[in-house]
Design a protein around this motif. Structure first.
Motif, PDB file in Angstrom:
ATOM      1  N   VAL A  63       0.840  -1.201   0.000  1.00  0.00           N
ATOM      2  CA  VAL A  63       0.000   0.000   0.000  1.00  0.00           C
ATOM      3  C   VAL A  63       0.869   1.242   0.000  1.00  0.00           C
ATOM      4  O   VAL A  63       0.607   2.227  -0.698  1.00  0.00           O
ATOM      5  CB  VAL A  63      -0.932  -0.019   1.240  1.00  0.00           C
ATOM      6  N   SER A  64       1.951   1.168   0.800  1.00  0.00           N
ATOM      7  CA  SER A  64       2.875   2.299   0.838  1.00  0.00           C
ATOM      8  C   SER A  64       3.455   2.584  -0.537  1.00  0.00           C
ATOM      9  O   SER A  64       3.578   3.742  -0.957  1.00  0.00           O
ATOM     10  CB  SER A  64       3.985   2.004   1.846  1.00  0.00           C
ATOM     11  N   ALA A  65       3.822   1.525  -1.243  1.00  0.00           N
ATOM     12  CA  ALA A  65       4.403   1.694  -2.569  1.00  0.00           C
ATOM     13  C   ALA A  65       3.418   2.326  -3.532  1.00  0.00           C
ATOM     14  O   ALA A  65       3.794   3.118  -4.394  1.00  0.00           O
ATOM     15  CB  ALA A  65       4.862   0.338  -3.102  1.00  0.00           C
ATOM     16  N   GLN A  66       2.143   2.017  -3.403  1.00  0.00           N
ATOM     17  CA  GLN A  66       1.123   2.529  -4.307  1.00  0.00           C
ATOM     18  C   GLN A  66       0.793   3.979  -4.021  1.00  0.00           C
ATOM     19  O   GLN A  66       0.162   4.651  -4.817  1.00  0.00           O
ATOM     20  CB  GLN A  66      -0.143   1.671  -4.192  1.00  0.00           C
ATOM     21  N   THR A  67       1.188   4.489  -2.873  1.00  0.00           N
ATOM     22  CA  THR A  67       0.865   5.873  -2.506  1.00  0.00           C
ATOM     23  C   THR A  67       2.123   6.725  -2.397  1.00  0.00           C
ATOM     24  O   THR A  67       2.351   7.441  -1.424  1.00  0.00           O
ATOM     25  CB  THR A  67       0.105   5.906  -1.172  1.00  0.00           C
ATOM     26  N   ASN A  68       2.940   6.584  -3.394  1.00  0.00           N
ATOM     27  CA  ASN A  68       4.160   7.383  -3.465  1.00  0.00           C
ATOM     28  C   ASN A  68       5.033   7.164  -2.236  1.00  0.00           C
ATOM     29  O   ASN A  68       5.344   8.082  -1.474  1.00  0.00           O
ATOM     30  CB  ASN A  68       3.809   8.871  -3.602  1.00  0.00           C
ATOM     31  N   ARG A  69       5.459   5.917  -2.058  1.00  0.00           N
ATOM     32  CA  ARG A  69       6.218   5.504  -0.881  1.00  0.00           C
ATOM     33  C   ARG A  69       7.497   6.317  -0.709  1.00  0.00           C
ATOM     34  O   ARG A  69       7.842   6.739   0.390  1.00  0.00           O
ATOM     35  CB  ARG A  69       6.559   4.011  -0.987  1.00  0.00           C
ATOM     36  N   THR A  70       8.217   6.545  -1.785  1.00  0.00           N
ATOM     37  CA  THR A  70       9.496   7.247  -1.682  1.00  0.00           C
ATOM     38  C   THR A  70       9.325   8.636  -1.097  1.00  0.00           C
ATOM     39  O   THR A  70      10.052   9.038  -0.190  1.00  0.00           O
ATOM     40  CB  THR A  70      10.153   7.339  -3.073  1.00  0.00           C
ATOM     41  N   LYS A  71       8.335   9.355  -1.597  1.00  0.00           N
ATOM     42  CA  LYS A  71       8.097  10.708  -1.103  1.00  0.00           C
ATOM     43  C   LYS A  71       7.699  10.692   0.364  1.00  0.00           C
ATOM     44  O   LYS A  71       8.151  11.528   1.163  1.00  0.00           O
ATOM     45  CB  LYS A  71       6.996  11.370  -1.942  1.00  0.00           C
ATOM     46  N   THR A  72       6.876   9.733   0.737  1.00  0.00           N
ATOM     47  CA  THR A  72       6.418   9.626   2.121  1.00  0.00           C
ATOM     48  C   THR A  72       7.567   9.340   3.063  1.00  0.00           C
ATOM     49  O   THR A  72       7.685   9.940   4.141  1.00  0.00           O
ATOM     50  CB  THR A  72       5.356   8.523   2.244  1.00  0.00           C
ATOM     51  N   LEU A  73       8.446   8.396   2.677  1.00  0.00           N
ATOM     52  CA  LEU A  73       9.564   8.030   3.540  1.00  0.00           C
ATOM     53  C   LEU A  73      10.582   9.159   3.675  1.00  0.00           C
ATOM     54  O   LEU A  73      11.141   9.380   4.744  1.00  0.00           O
ATOM     55  CB  LEU A  73      10.241   6.765   3.007  1.00  0.00           C
ATOM     56  N   ILE A  74      10.815   9.869   2.591  1.00  0.00           N
ATOM     57  CA  ILE A  74      11.732  11.015   2.645  1.00  0.00           C
ATOM     58  C   ILE A  74      11.187  12.074   3.597  1.00  0.00           C
ATOM     59  O   ILE A  74      11.909  12.633   4.420  1.00  0.00           O
ATOM     60  CB  ILE A  74      11.962  11.599   1.237  1.00  0.00           C
ATOM     61  N   ASN A  75       9.900  12.322   3.477  1.00  0.00           N
ATOM     62  CA  ASN A  75       9.260  13.313   4.350  1.00  0.00           C
ATOM     63  C   ASN A  75       9.342  12.879   5.814  1.00  0.00           C
ATOM     64  O   ASN A  75       9.616  13.700   6.699  1.00  0.00           O
ATOM     65  CB  ASN A  75       7.807  13.500   3.938  1.00  0.00           C
ATOM     66  N   ALA A  76       9.146  11.573   6.081  1.00  0.00           N
ATOM     67  CA  ALA A  76       9.230  11.056   7.447  1.00  0.00           C
ATOM     68  C   ALA A  76      10.650  11.195   7.987  1.00  0.00           C
ATOM     69  O   ALA A  76      10.859  11.569   9.148  1.00  0.00           O
ATOM     70  CB  ALA A  76       8.789   9.599   7.485  1.00  0.00           C
ATOM     71  N   ALA A  77      11.657  10.884   7.157  1.00  0.00           N
ATOM     72  CA  ALA A  77      13.050  10.981   7.579  1.00  0.00           C
ATOM     73  C   ALA A  77      13.426  12.418   7.918  1.00  0.00           C
ATOM     74  O   ALA A  77      14.167  12.665   8.875  1.00  0.00           O
ATOM     75  CB  ALA A  77      13.962  10.423   6.492  1.00  0.00           C
ATOM     76  N   LEU A  78      12.914  13.355   7.143  1.00  0.00           N
ATOM     77  CA  LEU A  78      13.198  14.762   7.413  1.00  0.00           C
ATOM     78  C   LEU A  78      12.630  15.205   8.754  1.00  0.00           C
ATOM     79  O   LEU A  78      13.138  16.147   9.368  1.00  0.00           O
ATOM     80  CB  LEU A  78      12.632  15.635   6.280  1.00  0.00           C
ATOM     81  N   HIS A  79      11.589  14.541   9.201  1.00  0.00           N
ATOM     82  CA  HIS A  79      10.973  14.866  10.490  1.00  0.00           C
ATOM     83  C   HIS A  79      11.445  13.932  11.606  1.00  0.00           C
ATOM     84  O   HIS A  79      10.858  13.889  12.689  1.00  0.00           O
ATOM     85  CB  HIS A  79       9.445  14.805  10.381  1.00  0.00           C
ATOM     86  N   GLY A  80      12.516  13.176  11.341  1.00  0.00           N
ATOM     87  CA  GLY A  80      13.130  12.371  12.388  1.00  0.00           C
ATOM     88  C   GLY A  80      12.551  10.986  12.590  1.00  0.00           C
ATOM     89  O   GLY A  80      12.832  10.336  13.598  1.00  0.00           O
ATOM     90  N   TRP A  81      11.755  10.475  11.630  1.00  0.00           N
ATOM     91  CA  TRP A  81      11.156   9.150  11.771  1.00  0.00           C
ATOM     92  C   TRP A  81      11.897   8.121  10.920  1.00  0.00           C
ATOM     93  O   TRP A  81      12.291   8.395   9.793  1.00  0.00           O
ATOM     94  CB  TRP A  81       9.693   9.163  11.338  1.00  0.00           C
ATOM     95  N   GLU A  82      12.084   6.927  11.486  1.00  0.00           N
ATOM     96  CA  GLU A  82      12.643   5.800  10.751  1.00  0.00           C
ATOM     97  C   GLU A  82      11.777   4.569  10.994  1.00  0.00           C
ATOM     98  O   GLU A  82      11.229   4.398  12.092  1.00  0.00           O
ATOM     99  CB  GLU A  82      14.082   5.498  11.201  1.00  0.00           C
ATOM    100  N   TYR A  83      11.673   3.691   9.966  1.00  0.00           N
ATOM    101  CA  TYR A  83      10.850   2.490  10.070  1.00  0.00           C
ATOM    102  C   TYR A  83      11.682   1.270   9.687  1.00  0.00           C
ATOM    103  O   TYR A  83      12.509   1.342   8.778  1.00  0.00           O
ATOM    104  CB  TYR A  83       9.626   2.595   9.147  1.00  0.00           C
TER     105      TYR A  83
END
Length: 261
Positions: free
Chosen positions: A20-40
């Motif tokens: 589901v993450s991949a279908q909803t622009n996963r790369t952009k979402t993860l980059i945005n999360a990393a910029l805000h200090g989140w890692e998964y």
């Protein structure tokens, strides 16, 4: 639901979330999360250890054999790195894990309740050999503090809480005798090729908690190697269970690989 089915369900859940993450622009979402200090991360490993009294009581005279068995863990977690330096963080997640072992010991005046051949139960003090099989599955929630030593090494420590999903604490006694009710009671011998079973599975408590500490090493851009030690701080048995007269604690080292998104 069996332990195997639980692991399969967990894997499919992770795959579904990833898809589901991949279908909803996963790369952009993860980059945005990393910029805000989140890692998964998604983790897979195996545990080696045992469930034991600390220290060994006088009733246990020797450990004759020990087999850790194959205990697998699967985990999904997230880390929030704290501004401004992002050296410190908080980690939490969900872990599906098993804790197993098989042991054989020689004991003397060991509190025991055995199951007789006719289905009845005999309780007393056992002197002889005891074989034990522990095979438990848990859903575990860790809450850890993380410290970033450098870009490759992270240290973590904190607490965890576990809920038991499948439970087994059973075995058999052999080459010895039982004194019914107390150390001077009637003697029941079990020798030669005879043995008697015991099963304390229903006496295991549903909730357990303890401490966890470990380290992660970033081997490649997304691949980590980790090692975590968990040490239970409450007795695995229910408070009103007195057949085993000493507390027993799960102590396990978990080693495996993690994929960081």
């Amino acid at each position: 639901m069996t332990q195997r089915n639980l692991y399969i369900a967990f894997i499919f859940t992770i795959i579904s979330v990833y898809s589901v993450s991949a279908q909803t622009n996963r790369t952009k979402t993860l980059i945005n999360a990393a910029l805000h200090g989140w890692e998964y991360e998604v983790r897979a490993g195996f545990s080696i250890g045992g469930t034991s009294p600390i220290p060994l009581p006088a009733e246990i005279r020797s450990i004759n054999s020990y087999n850790p068995s194959l205990a697998i863990s699967l985990e999904g977690n997230m880390t929030k790195w704290i501004e401004p330096t992002k050296k410190w963080g908080i980690v939490t997640g969900i872990r599906l894990e098993s804790r197993k072992m098989k042991t054989d010991a020689t004991v003397k005046n060991y509190n025991m309740e055995i199951i007789a051949s006719d289905g009845g139960r005999l309780k007393g003090n056992w002197t002889g050999k005891v074989s034990t099989n522990v095979n438990n599955s848990y859903l575990t929630l860790p809450v850890l503090a993380a410290y970033k030593i450098n870009d490759r090494w992270h240290m973590k420590a904190g607490i965890y809480a576990s809920y038991i999903l499948e439970r087994e604490f059973s075995g058999n006694v052999y080459d010895g005798y039982l004194r019914e009710e107390n150390p001077t009671g009637d003697k029941v011998s079990i020798e030669g090729d005879k043995s008697a079973k015991y099963d304390f599975s229903e006496e295991l408590r549903h909730f357990q908690w303890g401490v966890q500490a470990g380290a992660d090493w970033l081997a490649f851009k997304h691949l980590k190697v980790y090692a975590d030690l968990t040490w239970g701080l409450n007795d695995i048995f229910k408070k009103d269970f007195t057949t085993i007269s000493f507390a027993m604690y799960p102590i396990y080292l978990n080693i495996g690989f993690a994929y960081a998104f």
